[in-house]
Design a protein around this motif. Structure first.
Motif, PDB file in Angstrom:
ATOM      1  N   PRO A  71       0.802  -1.229   0.000  1.00  0.00           N
ATOM      2  CA  PRO A  71       0.000   0.000   0.000  1.00  0.00           C
ATOM      3  C   PRO A  71       0.838   1.283   0.000  1.00  0.00           C
ATOM      4  CG  PRO A  71      -0.838  -1.538   1.620  1.00  0.00           C
ATOM      5  CD  PRO A  71       0.439  -2.111   1.092  1.00  0.00           C
ATOM      6  N   LYS A  72       1.977   1.270   0.672  1.00  0.00           N
ATOM      7  CA  LYS A  72       2.834   2.460   0.689  1.00  0.00           C
ATOM      8  C   LYS A  72       3.362   2.768  -0.707  1.00  0.00           C
ATOM      9  CE  LYS A  72       4.396   2.128   5.454  1.00  0.00           C
ATOM     10  NZ  LYS A  72       5.558   1.960   6.341  1.00  0.00           N
ATOM     11  N   VAL A 127       1.989   1.904  -3.564  1.00  0.00           N
ATOM     12  CA  VAL A 127       0.866   2.340  -4.398  1.00  0.00           C
ATOM     13  C   VAL A 127       0.583   3.821  -4.160  1.00  0.00           C
ATOM     14  CG1 VAL A 127      -1.611   2.032  -4.823  1.00  0.00           C
ATOM     15  CG2 VAL A 127      -0.134   0.038  -4.566  1.00  0.00           C
ATOM     16  N   ARG A 128       0.584   4.244  -2.889  1.00  0.00           N
ATOM     17  CA  ARG A 128       0.355   5.671  -2.576  1.00  0.00           C
ATOM     18  C   ARG A 128       1.453   6.545  -3.162  1.00  0.00           C
ATOM     19  NH1 ARG A 128      -1.602   3.507   2.279  1.00  0.00           N
ATOM     20  NH2 ARG A 128       0.357   3.763   3.373  1.00  0.00           N
ATOM     21  N   LYS A 129       2.705   6.102  -3.081  1.00  0.00           N
ATOM     22  CA  LYS A 129       3.822   6.870  -3.647  1.00  0.00           C
ATOM     23  C   LYS A 129       3.653   7.039  -5.151  1.00  0.00           C
ATOM     24  CE  LYS A 129       7.478   5.604  -0.393  1.00  0.00           C
ATOM     25  NZ  LYS A 129       8.746   4.853  -0.257  1.00  0.00           N
ATOM     26  N   ARG A 137       0.852   6.896  -6.885  1.00  0.00           N
ATOM     27  CA  ARG A 137      -0.303   7.751  -7.145  1.00  0.00           C
ATOM     28  C   ARG A 137       0.059   9.217  -6.921  1.00  0.00           C
ATOM     29  NH1 ARG A 137      -4.186   6.289  -3.218  1.00  0.00           N
ATOM     30  NH2 ARG A 137      -4.024   4.199  -4.046  1.00  0.00           N
ATOM     31  N   ALA A 138       0.822   9.508  -5.862  1.00  0.00           N
ATOM     32  CA  ALA A 138       1.231  10.886  -5.578  1.00  0.00           C
ATOM     33  C   ALA A 138       2.173  11.404  -6.667  1.00  0.00           C
ATOM     34  CB  ALA A 138       1.902  10.966  -4.213  1.00  0.00           C
TER      35      ALA A 138
END
Length: 104
Positions: A85-86, A88-90, A92-93
Motif C-alpha cells: 500500500p505504501k 501504491v500511494r507513492k 499515485r502521488a
C-alpha cells in the motif's frame, strides 16, 4: 454430557466474492479449528486458507492454533496483499504531481 456450544462467524473475502459463515463450535475450540469446522476451506478450494493469517475484528492473532474463540467473535482470514500500500500511494502521488506540473 456434551460441551456447550458458542456461536462465532468466519469471514473471507476473495478477489471475486465474499462469504460470512455462522458456526456453532464447542467451548475451547481454537481459531484454526473453528475455520475448519465452518466449511470455509471447502468453499474456496483454490486458496490455501489453512495457511492464511487469522484475526478477530481487524486485529491479527499471533497464535491462532492455540487461541480459543469467544462467543460472538468474527474470525477473519487475511489473504496476501497484491501490492504494498505504501508503494501504491507513492506512485499515485508521483502521478498526480506529474499531471499538475504538466498543466503549468
Amino acid at each position: 454430557m456434551a460441551e456447550p456450544l458458542i456461536e462465532v462467524e468466519v469471514v473471507f473475502a476473495a478477489v471475486d466474492r465474499q462469504l460470512l459463515l455462522k458456526v456453532s463450535v464447542p467451548t475451547g475450540t481454537t481459531l484454526r479449528e473453528a475455520v475448519r469446522l465452518s466449511g470455509m476451506l471447502e468453499q474456496f478450494p483454490d486458496y490455501k486458507l489453512e495457511e492464511y493469517p487469522l484475526g478477530i475484528f481487524g486485529r491479527v492473532v499471533a497464535q491462532p492454533q492455540t487461541r480459543p474463540v469467544q462467543a460472538g467473535e468474527r474470525i477473519e482470514l487475511y489473504r496476501p496483499l497484491l501490492a504494498d500500500p505504501k508503494e501504491v500511494r507513492k506512485m499515485r502521488a508521483a502521478k498526480a504531481a506529474k499531471a499538475k506540473a504538466e498543466k503549468l
